[in-house]
Write an enzyme that holds these catalytic residues in place. Structure first.
Site, short mmCIF file in Angstrom:
data_model
loop_
_atom_site.label_atom_id
_atom_site.label_comp_id
_atom_site.label_asym_id
_atom_site.label_seq_id
_atom_site.Cartn_x
_atom_site.Cartn_y
_atom_site.Cartn_z
N SER A 143 5.85 9.02 -2.10
CA SER A 143 5.81 7.72 -2.53
C SER A 143 4.53 7.14 -2.90
O SER A 143 3.40 7.56 -2.74
CB SER A 143 6.12 6.68 -1.00
OG SER A 143 5.94 5.51 -1.23
N TYR B 22 5.35 4.58 8.01
CA TYR B 22 5.75 5.16 6.58
C TYR B 22 4.56 5.47 5.86
O TYR B 22 4.34 6.61 5.11
CB TYR B 22 6.66 3.96 6.02
CG TYR B 22 7.38 4.53 4.57
CD1 TYR B 22 8.52 4.92 4.52
CD2 TYR B 22 6.61 4.50 3.43
CE1 TYR B 22 9.06 5.56 3.50
CE2 TYR B 22 7.14 4.82 2.13
CZ TYR B 22 8.44 5.33 2.23
OH TYR B 22 9.05 5.66 1.01
#
Ligand code: NAD
Length: 261
Positions: A143, A156
């Site tokens: 990501s 995350y």
């Protein structure tokens, strides 16, 4: 159909980016193992469509990848159906948005287990097959959050930064075996994962839905457009090609310029 005779296992592929990877790899003739949760009839329809597109095999393995024994069972199913895995795409992931001092411990543990540790377990089990064949592709959906942080996403961001480091290590260990290991790092892609975090972000930041879309999600994405799942899948396909055999240990951004800032 340059992936004929190869087997690709894609975690979290009943939806979003993972399903797009499965479609792209099946279209090139790969056997595919799909994984993830969802409506059984819809998953079976996708599985059949993948087999029809590839003319090869398509297996659904619906194990929960937060559990080590279930990851081992999924990898054993892939081995028994297709003899191993040539292309491993670690894509399953989830998100939770909350300030660090309120971050629920069970959500932290879930995100680390799914977004980070599951990639370790699938990789440790797939690498021996790849080393034996002296060919393999390990691709992580990391990501932009593997390169930069955002507030309220501590678990995350931690998991994705960890995944990027893990991938570099695996790339170094496998470099002389015809195996590459890389991260693909999208910015915001319009999928259920993004849609589902809008209510919590509204709460955490005291914003309306429209404000979250424009002032949070697309604020940092200079193109002001969501990345598409097809764009991400095309990068994975490229990484599987022989032309990409010297790309290893890399982190490929597809983020509309987000991390250029
Ligand atoms: P999604 O929610 O559409 O898909 C997630 C997939 O993971 C689904 O198939 C789901 O069933 C599966 N899954 C969830 N929990 C699981 C579990 N315990 N065991 C096995 N499978 C499980 O999300 P997406 O947006 O397609 O995300 C896919 C990956 O892309 C994630 O790793 C995410 O972090 C990453 N990513 C997404 C974006 C984005 O903007 N959508 C951006 C960057 C990175």
């Amino acid at each position: 159909m340059f992936l004929m005779g190869k087997t690709a296992l894609i975690t979290g592929s009943t939806s979003g980016i993972g399903l797009a990877y499965a479609k792209a790899l099946a279209a090139e003739g790969a056997n595919v193992v799909i994984n993830g949760f969802g409506d059984p009839a819809a998953i079976e329809a996708e599985r059949r469509a993948l087999a029809a597109a590839s003319g090869a095999g398509a297996l659904y393995s619906g194990h929960d990848l937060t559990k080590v024994d279930q990851i081992e069972a999924m990898m054993a199913e892939a081995a028994s159906a297709f003899g191993g895995v040539d292309v491993l795409i670690n894509n399953a992931g989830t998100q939770h948005v909350a300030p660090v001092e309120e971050f629920p411990v069970d959500k932290w543990n879930l995100i680390i287990a799914l977004n980070l540790s599951s990639a370790f377990h699938t990789t440790r089990l797939a690498v021996p097959w790849m080393k034996e064949k002296r060919w393999g592709r390990i691709i992580q959906t990391a990501s932009a959050h593997s390169l930069a942080a955002s507030p309220f996403k501590s678990a995350y961001v931690t998991a994705k930064h960890g995944l990027a480091g893990f991938t570099k290590t695996v790339a170094l260990e496998t470099a002389t075996f015809g195996i590459t290991a890389n991260c693909i790092s999208p910015g915001y892609v319009w999928t259920p994962l993004v849609e589902n975090q809008i209510p919590d972000t509204m709460k955490a930041r005291g914003m309306t839905r429209e404000q979250v879309m424009n002032d949070v999600l697309l604020a940092g994405q200079p193109t002001k457009q969501f990345v598409t799942v097809e764009q991400v899948a095309a990068m994975a396909l490229y990484l599987c090609r022989d032309e990409a055999s010297s790309i290893t240990g890399a982190n490929m951004s597809i983020d509309g310029g987000w991390t250029a800032q």
